[in-house]
Design an enzyme around this catalytic site. Structure first.
Site, PDB file in Angstrom:
ATOM      1  CD  GLU A 322      -2.684  -1.285   2.538  1.00 44.38           C
ATOM      2  OE1 GLU A 322      -2.220  -0.815   3.600  1.00 44.38           O
ATOM      3  OE2 GLU A 322      -3.813  -1.771   2.458  1.00 44.38           O
ATOM      4  CB  CYS A 418      -8.607   1.690   8.209  1.00 49.32           C
ATOM      5  SG  CYS A 418      -8.017   1.193   6.579  1.00 49.32           S
TER       6      CYS A 418
END
Length: 655
Positions: A322, A418
């Site tokens: 990521e 998240c």
């Protein structure tokens, strides 16, 4: 405020959320949707009450930790942070409007947190329930301080909204305990979390409580990062000496720990971690008047926005880790561009805007908001994108293993959830991003054009400003002042970098537009009750092209109008969108469609595409395909995938 002797930073202060009421045709519905739909929906998600969605178990984890019930911990090691972001959203919602039922639920959850807190102040369900003997043994991966940070932010937001101190006291007690564990003193750990977050949260906790120790602890975590010998290496050896496995072999740059922060020149590693760290660095630069740290932030900022940011304001191009990769590596169909990363970019931009007043930060903040952030949530608020690609071909995205992270439709929830509560807290706190005030110079800054009312004091006198606009669909903005007496101060209006022609009038009389070096048009005068400022931002469709170094966009163009980036969807343009071509002389028109996707501006024009005959089955040929006229219809990128799933592209073939 401590003066480091490196220069005094001029700083403006964001006007607080409680002073701003959003009354806007675009944002009010979204703000209301968060309060009335998203918050209850996410509460159900945290309680595993949404059929078919990934289970969360977050609330049950706290009940088990509190001894209210029995069971096993479930979820990610950072599951507690989901509740932190939800509670922070609740605080922001309550700052705007009283809601006794929601406040009652929040108070009960805060009571639960109090029961789950350990005697020494520690509060983390994973290590209380699943690994009670392993506290602080794997900071590199286990997100203990990250979870603490999100709960601290929530406590500050809830205190600001309600004046109730219980949650703030719980988290202050936890912060006090953390201060006994970490530091340079003998017997303390010279460490920091693998996922930055607590650093910016401690600054907020300091600002809410006035306790200097929290600011100093934040500074310790930031300054310690990347020092040698590397804490993560020492930690790994300690775990191995105790016979505990340590499988993670990620490099230090993934955690922004490859160098001390003041020596970092380029944005590296996990993009969300990076911008959370950079946000804390900006906070500390302001609090300590630290010009050196500010300059580091500015150098990192330039690296991100000039070489590693998508046209949508998305960052973090690689699904692997990521992370940021190398300059100009911005693939479209594999763009990771996590929603949280765009939110983090906004947080960082907002902080830099307050200490280095420049429209470039607000331009990026706005770009990310209307594109990279808003794309992460469906129009009804009940489904979400974690990953925000700029090109989707469903057949390949649903088949290829190397594109497994790309989803063609938003998801109701995630095991790693998240993004959903993060976007909720951003939208519910949007009011604090619109205005800022320089108390020393009696100047009110308008960063974002969002219909709203702001009530504040300037020079000790009460002033109300009502902003009205149809932005982002229209560049007309009016600002009407209400006050009891003549008051002299400045209003500074951001003239967006995308705007090539702007006009300002006062009480119907056009006035000379003078744009300062910081990109704002400053109007200084003695204002009277009822004075009206009108700003007209020209908003034609712009054809955007990449720097040639962005190889994936060679020979392509994107469409942008104002702050909004547009895309083509299969539903409007048919299949094989890659074959559509925009000629240089294309005539592009716009109209507002109130019945489409909640009401959006649409771009139309005529391009070309290949004419393929039904009996033409050749995979390759030496013959040219005829190009035939093809009408195109582009919609805002943030609104894609709210209808029939299909192809989507942002970058269109062009000359």
């Amino acid at each position: 405020m401590k003066d480091m002797g490196m220069g005094i930073l001029q700083r403006v202060r964001a006007v607080s959320l409680k002073q701003v009421t959003i009354k806007d045709s675009f944002w009010s519905t979204r703000e209301r949707n968060v309060a009335e739909t998203v918050v209850p929906y996410q509460w159900d998600a945290l309680n595993d009450a949404i059929p078919g969605a990934e289970p969360s178990h977050t609330i049950d984890n706290f009940r088990i930790a509190a001894g209210d019930t029995e069971g096993d911990y479930y979820g990610m090691v950072f599951q507690d942070s989901d509740l932190g972001k939800w509670l922070e959203t609740v605080g922001f919602v309550l700052s705007q409007k009283s809601n006794r039922q929601l406040e009652k639920i929040a108070d009960e959850v805060i009571d639960l947190l109090g029961r789950a807190q350990q005697r020494d102040g520690y509060l983390n369900t994973y290590f209380t329930v699943k690994e009670p003997g392993a506290r602080w043994t794997n900071l590199k991966e286990d997100h203990e301080l990250y979870c603490a940070g999100h709960l601290m932010e929530a406590a500050v937001a809830y205190y600001d909204a309600t004046g109730k101190k219980k949650f703030l006291d719980i988290m202050s007690r936890y912060a006090d305990y953390i201060g006994t564990v970490f530091g340079v003193e003998e017997g303390k750990k010279p460490g920091y979390d693998g996922h930055p977050e607590v650093e910016l949260a401690l600054v907020k906790l300091y600002q809410a409580t006035g306790k200097q120790a929290y600011l100093e602890l934040s500074k310790f975590f930031v300054d310690e990062r990347g020092q040698k010998p590397h804490f993560f290496d020492l930690e790994a050896k300690e775990r191995e000496s105790q016979g505990k496995s340590y499988k993670n072999k990620r490099m230090h740059d993934y955690y922004q720990a490859h160098l001390p922060v003041r020596e970092q020149k380029t944005a590296e590693g996990h993009s969300v971690r990076a911008v959370y760290l950079y946000s804390a660095m900006a906070d500390l630069a302001a609090e300590y008047n630290d010009l050196e740290l500010l300059n580091v932030c500015k150098e990192l900022w330039n690296d991100v926005v000039r070489t590693k940011m998508y046209v949508t304001g998305g960052i973090g191009s690689s699904a692997y880790e990521e992370r940021f990769t190398v300059p100009f590596d911005l693939p479209n169909d594999r763009a990771y561009t996590e929603t949280c990363a765009a939110i983090g970019l906004m947080l960082w931009a907002h902080r830099l805007q307050q200490i280095d007043m420049n429209r470039d930060y607000a331009d990026v903040m706005e770009l990310a908001l209307y594109n990279g952030v808003l794309s992460g949530i469906s129009l009804d608020g009940k489904s979400y994108f974690y990953v925000n690609p700029l090109e989707v071909w469903p057949e390949t995205a649903n088949f290829r293993d190397d594109m497994s992270k790309v989803k063609v439709t938003r998801q109701p929830w995630f095991g790693c959830a998240c993004c959903p509560p993060n976007i909720a807290r951003l939208i519910s706190s949007l009011g604090q991003y619109i205005y800022a005030k320089d108390e020393d110079h009696s100047e009110l800054y308008v960063h974002l054009y969002i219909g709203s009312k702001v009530e504040l004091e300037i020079g000790g006198k009460p002033v109300t400003l009502n902003q009205q606009t149809q932005y982002p669909w229209d560049g007309q903005v009016s600002l009407e002042l209400t006050m009891d007496e003549l008051t002299e101060f400045s209003i500074s209006l951001r003239i967006p970098g995308w705007c090539k022609d702007a006009k300002i009038s006062i009480n119907g009389q056009e006035t000379e537009l003078v744009i300062n070096n910081n990109g704002y048009a400053q109007i200084n005068r003695s204002w009277e009750n009822g004075d009206l400022v009108e700003l007209n931002l020209s908003m034609p469709v712009e054809i955007i092209r990449s720097n040639p170094k962005v190889r994936t966009n060679a020979g392509k163009a994107a469409l942008q109008r104002g702050p909004v980036v547009f895309c083509l969807e299969e539903e409007d343009n048919g299949v094989n969108l890659q074959d559509i071509f925009l000629p240089n002389d294309i005539q592009l028109d716009t109209y507002f469609d109130a019945g489409l996707l909640g009401g959006v501006t649409v771009i139309t024009g005529t391009g070309t595409r290949s004419e393929v005959k039904k009996d033409d089955n050749a995979l390759y040929t030496t013959q040219n395909y005829q190009r035939v006229p093809a009408p195109i219809k582009a919609i805002p990128y943030f609104a894609w995938s709210n209808r029939t799933p299909g192809e989507m592209i942002v970058w269109i073939c062009s000359q």
